[in-house]
Design a protein around this motif. Structure first.
Motif, short mmCIF file in Angstrom:
data_model
loop_
_atom_site.label_atom_id
_atom_site.label_comp_id
_atom_site.label_asym_id
_atom_site.label_seq_id
_atom_site.Cartn_x
_atom_site.Cartn_y
_atom_site.Cartn_z
N LEU A 75 -12.35 -12.94 -32.00
CA LEU A 75 -11.75 -13.38 -33.26
C LEU A 75 -10.44 -14.14 -33.06
CD1 LEU A 75 -12.59 -10.26 -35.44
CD2 LEU A 75 -13.95 -12.32 -35.03
N ALA A 76 -9.63 -13.74 -32.10
CA ALA A 76 -8.38 -14.46 -31.84
C ALA A 76 -8.67 -15.89 -31.38
CB ALA A 76 -7.54 -13.73 -30.80
N ASP A 77 -9.69 -16.06 -30.54
CA ASP A 77 -10.08 -17.40 -30.10
C ASP A 77 -10.55 -18.23 -31.29
OD1 ASP A 77 -9.52 -16.67 -27.50
OD2 ASP A 77 -11.63 -16.33 -26.95
N ALA A 78 -11.36 -17.61 -32.15
CA ALA A 78 -11.87 -18.31 -33.32
C ALA A 78 -10.72 -18.76 -34.23
CB ALA A 78 -12.83 -17.41 -34.10
N GLU A 79 -9.75 -17.87 -34.43
CA GLU A 79 -8.62 -18.23 -35.28
C GLU A 79 -7.83 -19.40 -34.69
OE1 GLU A 79 -4.60 -16.29 -37.27
OE2 GLU A 79 -6.10 -14.96 -36.38
N VAL A 102 -7.35 -22.86 -36.73
CA VAL A 102 -6.01 -23.32 -37.09
C VAL A 102 -5.81 -24.74 -36.58
CG1 VAL A 102 -3.54 -23.00 -36.60
CG2 VAL A 102 -4.94 -21.05 -37.32
N ARG A 103 -6.25 -24.99 -35.36
CA ARG A 103 -6.14 -26.35 -34.78
C ARG A 103 -7.00 -27.34 -35.57
NH1 ARG A 103 -3.66 -30.42 -32.77
NH2 ARG A 103 -4.68 -31.50 -31.08
N GLN A 131 -12.26 -17.17 -44.45
CA GLN A 131 -13.14 -16.01 -44.34
C GLN A 131 -12.80 -15.16 -43.12
OE1 GLN A 131 -17.25 -16.20 -45.48
NE2 GLN A 131 -16.96 -18.28 -46.26
N LEU A 132 -12.43 -15.80 -42.02
CA LEU A 132 -12.03 -15.05 -40.83
C LEU A 132 -10.78 -14.24 -41.11
CD1 LEU A 132 -12.26 -14.36 -37.80
CD2 LEU A 132 -10.91 -16.41 -37.35
N LEU A 133 -9.79 -14.84 -41.74
CA LEU A 133 -8.56 -14.12 -42.06
C LEU A 133 -8.84 -12.95 -43.01
CD1 LEU A 133 -6.13 -17.16 -42.39
CD2 LEU A 133 -6.08 -15.40 -40.61
N SER A 134 -9.70 -13.17 -43.98
CA SER A 134 -10.07 -12.08 -44.89
C SER A 134 -10.76 -10.95 -44.14
CB SER A 134 -11.00 -12.59 -46.00
OG SER A 134 -10.29 -13.33 -46.94
N ALA A 135 -11.67 -11.31 -43.26
CA ALA A 135 -12.43 -10.30 -42.51
C ALA A 135 -11.55 -9.50 -41.57
CB ALA A 135 -13.56 -10.97 -41.73
N THR A 136 -10.41 -10.06 -41.18
CA THR A 136 -9.51 -9.36 -40.26
C THR A 136 -8.30 -8.79 -41.01
OG1 THR A 136 -8.44 -11.46 -39.68
CG2 THR A 136 -10.22 -10.68 -38.23
N ASN A 137 -8.49 -8.57 -42.32
CA ASN A 137 -7.47 -7.93 -43.17
C ASN A 137 -6.17 -8.73 -43.27
OD1 ASN A 137 -9.18 -5.73 -43.77
ND2 ASN A 137 -8.67 -4.84 -41.78
N HIS A 138 -6.29 -10.05 -43.28
CA HIS A 138 -5.15 -10.94 -43.49
C HIS A 138 -5.41 -11.76 -44.75
CE1 HIS A 138 -4.82 -10.09 -39.12
NE2 HIS A 138 -3.53 -10.04 -39.43
#
Length: 186
Positions: free
Chosen positions: A84-88, A92-93, A110-117
């Motif tokens: 997930l960190a790689d995906a983020e 972002v880029r 959706q990634l940020l939502s799924a990771t509680n952000h």
């Protein structure tokens, strides 16, 4: 006869998208968009070959560092692999490269939502909902508002989603939760 044989070989390639796109890439090997097409075909093949697709997408970004789609596809693969960190980082880029790209905004939101952000996700989800209003985009945004305690905003957006699909039980449940939490359960 030679033209007929060539046409038959080429026609057979259309039945196998990966093979067809690999042939396209072989002709102009430095065409980043063709490389992305091969990767996309690999991702859709049965079974998907995500490792090869990721390698191809990395190559495409080396050929043309401005291609947002390659980063979005790589992020999709990273999410499947729980990186997930790689995906983020990739998303972002992608958003920085193309601030109007809705696919990158949607994936990042959706990634940020799924990771509680959720708080960080809201601007991305709002941009997608504004550009492409639908039950799903409103629902994603409404849930993010709900999770951050922005109950009035959640209610407004979830009501829009409900107007689009009055039978969507997930939206009804989320809207009910927002209204109850806001003290408007009745």
């Amino acid at each position: 006869c030679a033209l007929l044989a060539t046409a038959a070989v080429r026609s057979a390639m259309y039945a196998q998208p990966v093979r067809l796109w690999r042939d396209v890439v072989a002709k102009p090997p430095n065409d980043a968009r063709a490389v992305i097409a091969v990767a996309s075909a690999e991702m859709r093949s049965t079974p998907p070959d995500d490792r090869d697709a990721d390698s191809l997408l990395r190559r495409a970004t080396e050929l043309d560092s401005t291609l947002v789609l390659a980063r979005v596809y790589r992020a999709t693969i990273a999410i499947k692999q729980q990186r997930l960190a790689d995906a983020e980082t990739l998303l972002v880029r992608a958003v920085r490269l193309s601030p109007l790209d809705s696919a990158a905004h949607d994936e990042l939101g959706q990634l940020l939502s799924a990771t509680n952000h959720e708080r960080e996700a809201i601007p991305y989800l709002a941009k997608v909902a504004q550009a492409y209003p639908s039950v799903d985009t409103y629902k994603h945004l409404g849930v993010a508002y709900l999770m951050t305690g922005q109950l009035d905003s959640a209610s407004v957006v979830l009501q829009r989603a409900l107007r689009g699909d009055p039978s969507n039980s997930d939206v009804v449940e989320d809207l009910g939760e927002a209204l109850i939490d806001a003290g408007r359960g009745a």
